[in-house]
Design a protein around this motif. Structure first.
Motif, PDB file in Angstrom:
ATOM      1  N   GLY A  13     -89.569 -13.322  74.813  1.00 15.52           N
ATOM      2  CA  GLY A  13     -88.586 -13.140  73.755  1.00 15.52           C
ATOM      3  C   GLY A  13     -88.848 -14.005  72.541  1.00 15.52           C
ATOM      4  O   GLY A  13     -89.916 -14.609  72.367  1.00 15.52           O
ATOM      5  N   PHE A  14     -87.828 -14.089  71.691  1.00 11.50           N
ATOM      6  CA  PHE A  14     -87.951 -14.843  70.448  1.00 11.50           C
ATOM      7  C   PHE A  14     -88.024 -16.351  70.695  1.00 11.50           C
ATOM      8  O   PHE A  14     -88.549 -17.079  69.854  1.00 11.50           O
ATOM      9  CB  PHE A  14     -86.798 -14.497  69.509  1.00 11.50           C
ATOM     10  CG  PHE A  14     -86.874 -13.082  68.997  1.00 11.50           C
ATOM     11  CD1 PHE A  14     -87.890 -12.702  68.134  1.00 11.50           C
ATOM     12  CD2 PHE A  14     -85.955 -12.132  69.396  1.00 11.50           C
ATOM     13  CE1 PHE A  14     -87.981 -11.404  67.667  1.00 11.50           C
ATOM     14  CE2 PHE A  14     -86.031 -10.828  68.933  1.00 11.50           C
ATOM     15  CZ  PHE A  14     -87.045 -10.455  68.065  1.00 11.50           C
ATOM     16  N   ASP A  15     -87.521 -16.816  71.828  1.00 13.41           N
ATOM     17  CA  ASP A  15     -87.680 -18.233  72.164  1.00 13.41           C
ATOM     18  C   ASP A  15     -89.161 -18.600  72.231  1.00 13.41           C
ATOM     19  O   ASP A  15     -89.587 -19.647  71.714  1.00 13.41           O
ATOM     20  CB  ASP A  15     -87.032 -18.545  73.515  1.00 13.41           C
ATOM     21  CG  ASP A  15     -85.530 -18.682  73.435  1.00 13.41           C
ATOM     22  OD1 ASP A  15     -84.945 -18.216  72.441  1.00 13.41           O
ATOM     23  OD2 ASP A  15     -84.936 -19.253  74.356  1.00 13.41           O
ATOM     24  N   PHE A  16     -89.943 -17.740  72.875  1.00 10.79           N
ATOM     25  CA  PHE A  16     -91.379 -18.005  73.003  1.00 10.79           C
ATOM     26  C   PHE A  16     -92.051 -17.981  71.633  1.00 10.79           C
ATOM     27  O   PHE A  16     -92.875 -18.854  71.325  1.00 10.79           O
ATOM     28  CB  PHE A  16     -92.018 -16.958  73.916  1.00 10.79           C
ATOM     29  CG  PHE A  16     -93.506 -17.123  74.055  1.00 10.79           C
ATOM     30  CD1 PHE A  16     -94.023 -18.097  74.894  1.00 10.79           C
ATOM     31  CD2 PHE A  16     -94.385 -16.321  73.337  1.00 10.79           C
ATOM     32  CE1 PHE A  16     -95.406 -18.269  75.019  1.00 10.79           C
ATOM     33  CE2 PHE A  16     -95.756 -16.484  73.455  1.00 10.79           C
ATOM     34  CZ  PHE A  16     -96.265 -17.459  74.300  1.00 10.79           C
ATOM     35  N   LEU A  17     -91.706 -17.012  70.798  1.00 10.56           N
ATOM     36  CA  LEU A  17     -92.302 -16.931  69.470  1.00 10.56           C
ATOM     37  C   LEU A  17     -91.934 -18.149  68.619  1.00 10.56           C
ATOM     38  O   LEU A  17     -92.727 -18.600  67.790  1.00 10.56           O
ATOM     39  CB  LEU A  17     -91.876 -15.637  68.775  1.00 10.56           C
ATOM     40  CG  LEU A  17     -92.458 -14.358  69.394  1.00 10.56           C
ATOM     41  CD1 LEU A  17     -91.884 -13.127  68.713  1.00 10.56           C
ATOM     42  CD2 LEU A  17     -93.981 -14.355  69.303  1.00 10.56           C
TER      43      LEU A  17
END
Length: 305
Positions: free
Chosen positions: A76-80
């Motif tokens: 998800g956006f956490d990883f990005l």
């Protein structure tokens, strides 16, 4: 004239890249650009000329975008956000002016919450605290076309989801429609999986976290006829950010950087160099929604997760 420098890095097994246009005598902090779901690190070349005269410019392909490695939708956006923080650490740029577009807004917002020391200013285009069900229908239709390998159907559904209905006055509508339809219809091979993963990442996104931002000058804007990240959604995001400015680009929808690229370029240059915005006649009157009483330390605005 500065020559573009392309850097490639790996984070947690996924390759990503950036393009740097150095400025040896900048007037403001470096400008870092993270584009929309189907854009790449060359997508903003038409806008960046004036920026390169004032700052070093860095355009990024995070995993899943452009020439970076594919990224499964489960990331998800956490990883990005972690990838973007890794990039800024590697480049050693100090504080930067971060411009995030649509799909990239959750990444920039999370970076501002977790690593505020990286940011001098923040510009968010096409922001939403969460996508309402009606808007998700258009994205689901795009995902269905991608899953079935229907490039022409994907192109039609993309135009329908990303552009305002024909009755709305939008600059350069015909040219932008042709460009968008052409680019989406050109998807082939593993591009279907890459685009599908990015679309699913947005559909499955739980929304911005509860709480707000403080201490980072922020500009939130979109097109006045944006039907995907509607003006009220962008205004909601701006209300979460202390002393943010919210405005709309006249005669545009979700794609103002295509429909009025010179104006958007000027808007961002002015913001990143602390020049006044209220004299720009292509904007609606500037608003400061957070002054209506939202407490950024509490995070009580609607739509938080």
């Amino acid at each position: 004239m500065s020559v573009d420098q392309v850097h490639r890095f790996v984070f947690s097994g996924f390759g990503y890249r950036c393009r740097v246009v150095p400025n040896p005598a900048p007037r403001t902090e470096p400008v870092v650009v993270i584009g929309g779901a189907f854009q790449n690190m060359y997508s903003y070349r038409r806008l960046e000329g004036p920026w390169t005269e004032a700052a070093t410019v860095v355009c990024v392909d995070l995993p899943g975008s452009g020439g970076a490695d594919a990224l499964p939708a489960a990331y998800g956006f956490d990883f990005l956000t972690d990838v973007l923080a890794d990039l800024l650490d590697r480049l050693g740029l100090g504080r930067v002016n971060l411009y995030a577009v649509s799909y990239a807004v959750p990444v920039a917002y999370l970076l501002a919450r977790r690593h505020p020391h990286h940011l001098a200013r923040l510009a968010l285009m096409g922001a939403a605290p969460i996508y309402p069900p009606e808007e998700l229908k258009g994205l689901e239709a795009m995902a269905e076309a991608l899953a079935s390998g229907d490039a022409e159907g994907y192109a039609r559904r993309s135009v329908r989801a990303l552009m305002a209905p024909s009755g709305r006055p939008v600059r350069n509508r015909a040219a932008v429609t042709r460009l968008l339809a052409r680019d989406m219809a050109a998807v082939e091979g593993d591009g279907f999986q890459r685009h599908h993963a990015s679309t699913r990442r947005v559909i499955d996104w739980p929304g911005l976290p509860a709480g707000g931002l403080a201490g980072i000058p922020t500009l939130c804007f979109t097109g006045e006829h944006d039907t995907l990240t509607r003006p009220d959604l962008g205004r909601d995001v701006a209300a979460r950010i202390e002393d943010s400015v919210f405005t709309l680009v006249r005669e545009t929808d979700h794609l103002p950087a295509l429909e009025r690229h010179r104006e958007v370029s000027e808007l961002l240059l002015r913001f990143f160099t602390d020049q006044p915005l209220d004299t720009l006649d292509f904007l609606t009157p500037l608003e400061r929604p957070s002054r209506a009483g939202f407490d950024v330390t509490v995070g009580a605005a609607s739509g938080g997760h």
